[in-house]
Motif scaffolding. Structure first.
Motif, PDB file in Angstrom:
ATOM      1  N   SER A 165      83.302  66.412  73.581  1.00  0.00           N
ATOM      2  CA  SER A 165      82.656  67.467  72.807  1.00  0.00           C
ATOM      3  C   SER A 165      82.923  68.836  73.420  1.00  0.00           C
ATOM      4  O   SER A 165      83.179  69.813  72.715  1.00  0.00           O
ATOM      5  N   ALA A 166      82.893  68.904  74.757  1.00  0.00           N
ATOM      6  CA  ALA A 166      83.166  70.167  75.442  1.00  0.00           C
ATOM      7  C   ALA A 166      84.606  70.614  75.261  1.00  0.00           C
ATOM      8  O   ALA A 166      84.910  71.810  75.348  1.00  0.00           O
ATOM      9  N   THR A 167      85.501  69.674  75.005  1.00  0.00           N
ATOM     10  CA  THR A 167      86.894  70.022  74.724  1.00  0.00           C
ATOM     11  C   THR A 167      87.025  70.698  73.365  1.00  0.00           C
ATOM     12  O   THR A 167      87.998  71.415  73.114  1.00  0.00           O
ATOM     13  N   GLY A 168      86.045  70.466  72.500  1.00  0.00           N
ATOM     14  CA  GLY A 168      86.082  71.032  71.156  1.00  0.00           C
ATOM     15  C   GLY A 168      86.311  69.999  70.080  1.00  0.00           C
ATOM     16  O   GLY A 168      86.432  70.342  68.902  1.00  0.00           O
ATOM     17  N   LEU A 169      86.352  68.721  70.476  1.00  0.00           N
ATOM     18  CA  LEU A 169      86.533  67.643  69.508  1.00  0.00           C
ATOM     19  C   LEU A 169      85.205  67.342  68.827  1.00  0.00           C
ATOM     20  O   LEU A 169      84.130  67.569  69.388  1.00  0.00           O
ATOM     21  N   ASN A 170      85.281  66.790  67.605  1.00  0.00           N
ATOM     22  CA  ASN A 170      84.048  66.368  66.940  1.00  0.00           C
ATOM     23  C   ASN A 170      84.182  65.021  66.227  1.00  0.00           C
ATOM     24  O   ASN A 170      83.209  64.518  65.680  1.00  0.00           O
ATOM     25  N   THR A 171      85.400  64.436  66.240  1.00  0.00           N
ATOM     26  CA  THR A 171      85.627  63.205  65.484  1.00  0.00           C
ATOM     27  C   THR A 171      86.571  62.273  66.243  1.00  0.00           C
ATOM     28  O   THR A 171      87.590  62.721  66.775  1.00  0.00           O
ATOM     29  N   TYR A 172      86.220  60.972  66.258  1.00  0.00           N
ATOM     30  CA  TYR A 172      87.101  59.943  66.819  1.00  0.00           C
ATOM     31  C   TYR A 172      87.793  59.219  65.664  1.00  0.00           C
ATOM     32  O   TYR A 172      87.125  58.670  64.781  1.00  0.00           O
ATOM     33  N   MET A 173      89.121  59.194  65.701  1.00  0.00           N
ATOM     34  CA  MET A 173      89.891  58.499  64.678  1.00  0.00           C
ATOM     35  C   MET A 173      90.397  57.189  65.282  1.00  0.00           C
ATOM     36  O   MET A 173      91.343  57.160  66.053  1.00  0.00           O
ATOM     37  N   ARG A 174      89.693  56.108  64.955  1.00  0.00           N
ATOM     38  CA  ARG A 174      89.922  54.774  65.517  1.00  0.00           C
ATOM     39  C   ARG A 174      89.430  54.750  66.964  1.00  0.00           C
ATOM     40  O   ARG A 174      89.587  55.710  67.710  1.00  0.00           O
ATOM     41  N   LEU A 175      88.847  53.616  67.360  1.00  0.00           N
ATOM     42  CA  LEU A 175      88.197  53.523  68.668  1.00  0.00           C
ATOM     43  C   LEU A 175      88.754  52.380  69.501  1.00  0.00           C
ATOM     44  O   LEU A 175      89.174  51.341  68.955  1.00  0.00           O
ATOM     45  N   ARG A 180      81.103  52.642  71.922  1.00  0.00           N
ATOM     46  CA  ARG A 180      79.730  52.478  71.431  1.00  0.00           C
ATOM     47  C   ARG A 180      79.431  53.553  70.381  1.00  0.00           C
ATOM     48  O   ARG A 180      79.485  54.756  70.669  1.00  0.00           O
ATOM     49  N   LEU A 181      79.100  53.080  69.207  1.00  0.00           N
ATOM     50  CA  LEU A 181      78.784  54.006  68.120  1.00  0.00           C
ATOM     51  C   LEU A 181      77.493  54.767  68.389  1.00  0.00           C
ATOM     52  O   LEU A 181      77.357  55.931  67.966  1.00  0.00           O
ATOM     53  N   ASP A 182      76.544  54.139  69.065  1.00  0.00           N
ATOM     54  CA  ASP A 182      75.277  54.816  69.324  1.00  0.00           C
ATOM     55  C   ASP A 182      75.469  56.028  70.241  1.00  0.00           C
ATOM     56  O   ASP A 182      74.774  57.050  70.099  1.00  0.00           O
ATOM     57  N   LEU A 183      76.430  55.950  71.179  1.00  0.00           N
ATOM     58  CA  LEU A 183      76.705  57.102  72.038  1.00  0.00           C
ATOM     59  C   LEU A 183      77.377  58.234  71.249  1.00  0.00           C
ATOM     60  O   LEU A 183      77.119  59.407  71.513  1.00  0.00           O
ATOM     61  N   ILE A 184      78.227  57.864  70.312  1.00  0.00           N
ATOM     62  CA  ILE A 184      78.865  58.875  69.455  1.00  0.00           C
ATOM     63  C   ILE A 184      77.793  59.611  68.654  1.00  0.00           C
ATOM     64  O   ILE A 184      77.801  60.849  68.569  1.00  0.00           O
ATOM     65  N   LYS A 185      76.870  58.844  68.108  1.00  0.00           N
ATOM     66  CA  LYS A 185      75.789  59.455  67.327  1.00  0.00           C
ATOM     67  C   LYS A 185      74.914  60.344  68.189  1.00  0.00           C
ATOM     68  O   LYS A 185      74.583  61.488  67.819  1.00  0.00           O
ATOM     69  N   ALA A 186      74.529  59.856  69.365  1.00  0.00           N
ATOM     70  CA  ALA A 186      73.668  60.635  70.256  1.00  0.00           C
ATOM     71  C   ALA A 186      74.348  61.916  70.711  1.00  0.00           C
ATOM     72  O   ALA A 186      73.673  62.929  70.971  1.00  0.00           O
ATOM     73  N   GLY A 187      75.665  61.897  70.805  1.00  0.00           N
ATOM     74  CA  GLY A 187      76.400  63.085  71.230  1.00  0.00           C
ATOM     75  C   GLY A 187      76.740  64.034  70.101  1.00  0.00           C
ATOM     76  O   GLY A 187      77.438  65.039  70.329  1.00  0.00           O
ATOM     77  N   GLY A 188      76.259  63.751  68.887  1.00  0.00           N
ATOM     78  CA  GLY A 188      76.517  64.640  67.748  1.00  0.00           C
ATOM     79  C   GLY A 188      77.954  64.596  67.257  1.00  0.00           C
ATOM     80  O   GLY A 188      78.423  65.547  66.621  1.00  0.00           O
ATOM     81  N   MET A 189      78.647  63.480  67.543  1.00  0.00           N
ATOM     82  CA  MET A 189      80.044  63.317  67.146  1.00  0.00           C
ATOM     83  C   MET A 189      80.136  62.358  65.950  1.00  0.00           C
ATOM     84  O   MET A 189      79.140  61.747  65.536  1.00  0.00           O
ATOM     85  N   PHE A 190      81.372  62.200  65.446  1.00  0.00           N
ATOM     86  CA  PHE A 190      81.602  61.363  64.270  1.00  0.00           C
ATOM     87  C   PHE A 190      82.783  60.428  64.528  1.00  0.00           C
ATOM     88  O   PHE A 190      83.559  60.632  65.459  1.00  0.00           O
ATOM     89  N   ALA A 191      82.901  59.403  63.659  1.00  0.00           N
ATOM     90  CA  ALA A 191      83.959  58.420  63.839  1.00  0.00           C
ATOM     91  C   ALA A 191      84.502  57.973  62.493  1.00  0.00           C
ATOM     92  O   ALA A 191      83.755  57.821  61.517  1.00  0.00           O
ATOM     93  N   CYS A 192      85.823  57.762  62.465  1.00  0.00           N
ATOM     94  CA  CYS A 192      86.505  57.122  61.348  1.00  0.00           C
ATOM     95  C   CYS A 192      86.954  55.756  61.864  1.00  0.00           C
ATOM     96  O   CYS A 192      87.743  55.677  62.817  1.00  0.00           O
ATOM     97  N   LEU A 198      85.126  47.444  62.784  1.00  0.00           N
ATOM     98  CA  LEU A 198      84.005  47.189  61.880  1.00  0.00           C
ATOM     99  C   LEU A 198      82.967  46.243  62.462  1.00  0.00           C
ATOM    100  O   LEU A 198      81.822  46.187  61.974  1.00  0.00           O
ATOM    101  N   SER A 199      83.334  45.521  63.502  1.00  0.00           N
ATOM    102  CA  SER A 199      82.367  44.608  64.118  1.00  0.00           C
ATOM    103  C   SER A 199      81.457  45.299  65.129  1.00  0.00           C
ATOM    104  O   SER A 199      80.519  44.675  65.661  1.00  0.00           O
ATOM    105  N   MET A 200      81.708  46.570  65.408  1.00  0.00           N
ATOM    106  CA  MET A 200      80.868  47.296  66.366  1.00  0.00           C
ATOM    107  C   MET A 200      79.456  47.448  65.818  1.00  0.00           C
ATOM    108  O   MET A 200      79.261  47.779  64.647  1.00  0.00           O
ATOM    109  N   PRO A 201      78.440  47.214  66.654  1.00  0.00           N
ATOM    110  CA  PRO A 201      77.054  47.321  66.183  1.00  0.00           C
ATOM    111  C   PRO A 201      76.610  48.779  66.043  1.00  0.00           C
ATOM    112  O   PRO A 201      77.284  49.698  66.490  1.00  0.00           O
TER     113      PRO A 201
END
Length: 493
Positions: A165-175, A180-192, A198-201
């Protein structure tokens, strides 16, 4: 001859007597008008008095005229004196300089929010509120959000998310698998999410979209329009994704990019998806495959022709045309040395040029390829590893500017606002009447770029460069000393 001397007291006495008779006459007239004399005899008597007073007034007026002194006659002209000898000439004084002409009035500033004559507004591809049409969780619709993604990264710790996030990114394209999706959410980031993700909780609002596959247009094969089988395979991939209202993404490669402009199969293929990108790394990859990707036939490009930031913008423009200008196209930029054959690493200046040429070309998002398969340091985490700190610093600088002008980038193009001289590519965003112009050199020739602006503007402020250039007669100039030179201008009324 005797002379009658008239004293001031004589003249004053005559004038006083005249005024007394005039006053008496006025009273007599007033008496008649007010009908104070009510019978014919009295009226006759008053009229007689008036006649007597009128005679006295006339005599006194003549007396005053006779007593008033006449103006003295003008003296007779004296004879002209004999001409004096002509003196020796003296030098003439320097002529008094004529006053400087008043400066021409400055042109009236462009009225706030008023579109100049000849300028039209064109919405970005898909419309300014494109993401709002999806019923499931997706990207923010705020004008201040501009997607900046990183390709195939992992998020196993909160510190990683914070660093990205500090680098200026806001989205992960494939993981990566352990993300962990919950860490992405907590950090205010997004994911494609890729199908493998799809099996990630804990999937929630951080998941903005799904992708089919990376470069499916090259499975199998390499060049050319998609075959019937490739088309069917991609349709099945789209159909196999969750149907929850999220948009679908694809990144294509040499298959689609090698198609001729206007190829119907290429158009059909990319239009299966809701937003798209294409990867071709002009600064670092072998040049043999590049000619067709920018619509330049089959002749191999020279290094001078290939290593240009402008080519990244051409790829975006071609993808927009294949998509019918109906959906967002994102630009793809390498961050390290992605080619296993050339071992060429991109430079910070080239990163800047590639980013902004994508945006000049109409990109509505930016992606960074985060892997170095060769070069001085091989890694799957270019934007995290200390070896590539200069690249990360450049990405930080550019993403900060993107965030600063995101409302302009997400808004309409101001078509016809700016005209740039040969060798400079420019795009203008209206930004609610506070236009932003982005311009870049198109080749390796150092040049001075000349810009003509429609409307009346006073100056341009060069974003991030701490300088302002005056606009004179609707034009301004700036220096473009290198192929990588980019300038971003805030246009001032």
């Amino acid at each position: 001859m005797s002379v009658t001397v008239v004293t001031p007291s004589d003249l004053a006495a005559a004038k006083a007597a005249l005024q007394a008779n005039i006053d008496a006459a006025n009273k007599t007239i007033a008496a008649i008008q007010s009908a104070q004399a009510t019978d014919e005899t009295n009226i006759s008597s008053v009229l007689g008095q008036l006649k007597t007073l009128t005679g006295q007034i006339t005599a006194l007026q003549q007396q005053v005229a006779a007593l008033t002194p006449s103006p003295a006659p003008a003296p007779a002209p004296s004879p002209a004196p004999a001409p004096a000898p002509t003196p020796a000439p003296t030098p003439a004084p320097d002529p008094t300089p004529a006053p400087a002409p008043a400066p021409a009035p400055a042109p009236s500033p462009q009225p706030a929010g008023t579109l100049p004559a000849g300028v039209t507004l064109k919405d970005p591809d898909g419309g300014a509120n494109y993401w709002a049409k999806f019923t499931g969780p997706t990207f923010p619709t705020s004008p201040s959000f501009f997607p900046i993604g990183v390709w195939y990264e992992g998020t196993s710790t909160a510190d990683q998310v914070s660093f990205d996030s500090a680098t200026g990114l806001n989205t992960y394209m494939r993981l990566i698998t352990d993300s962990r999706l919950d860490l992405i959410k907590a950090g205010g980031m997004f994911a494609c999410l890729h199908p493998d993700d799809l099996s990630m909780p804990n999937r929630g609002t951080e998941t903005t979209s799904y992708m089919t596959e990376d470069e499916p247009d090259m499975i199998p094969g390499w060049w050319g329009a998609p075959t019937a089988q490739q088309m069917t395979d991609e349709q099945n991939r789209v159909a196999g994704l969750p149907k929850d209202g999220r948009p679908v993404y694809v990144n294509v490669g040499l298959g689609i990019l090698s198609c001729d402009d206007g190829d119907a199969d290429a158009q059909k293929y990319v239009r299966l998806h809701d937003f798209i990108s294409a990867d071709q790394y002009f600064y670092t990859e072998d040049t043999y495959e590049m000619c067709r990707t920018i619509g330049q036939g089959t002749n191999r490009l020279t290094d001078e022709q290939a290593r240009r930031g402008r080519n990244y913008g051409i790829v975006v423009e071609r993808m927009r045309a294949f998509a019918g200008y109906t959906k967002p196209v994102w630009g793809f930029v390498e961050a390290g040395a992605p080619s296993s054959t050339t071992a060429i690493e991109i430079t910070p200046a080239q990163v800047r040029a590639a980013i902004w040429h994508c945006i000049i070309g109409g990109a509505r998002g930016i992606l960074f390829f985060n892997h170095s398969f060769s070069g001085s340091f091989q890694t799957q985490h270019v934007l995290r590893d200390a070896h590539y700190a200069p690249i990360r610093a450049q990405v930080q600088a550019e993403t900060a500017i993107i965030r600063q002008i995101a409302p302009a980038l997400n808004g309409p193009d101001a078509v016809g606002l700016v005209t740039a001289s040969t060798g400079v590519k420019a795009a203008a965003k209206w930004n609610g009447g506070a236009p932003v112009v982005i311009a870049g050199n198109t080749d390796h020739t150092a040049r001075t770029g000349a810009f003509t602006l429609a409307g009346s503007w006073s100056s341009v402020t060069v974003v991030g460069e701490n300088r302002t250039i005056p606009v004179t007669g609707g034009t301004f100039t700036d220096s473009f000393p290198a192929e990588t030179t980019i300038h971003i201008y805030q246009v001032n009324p």
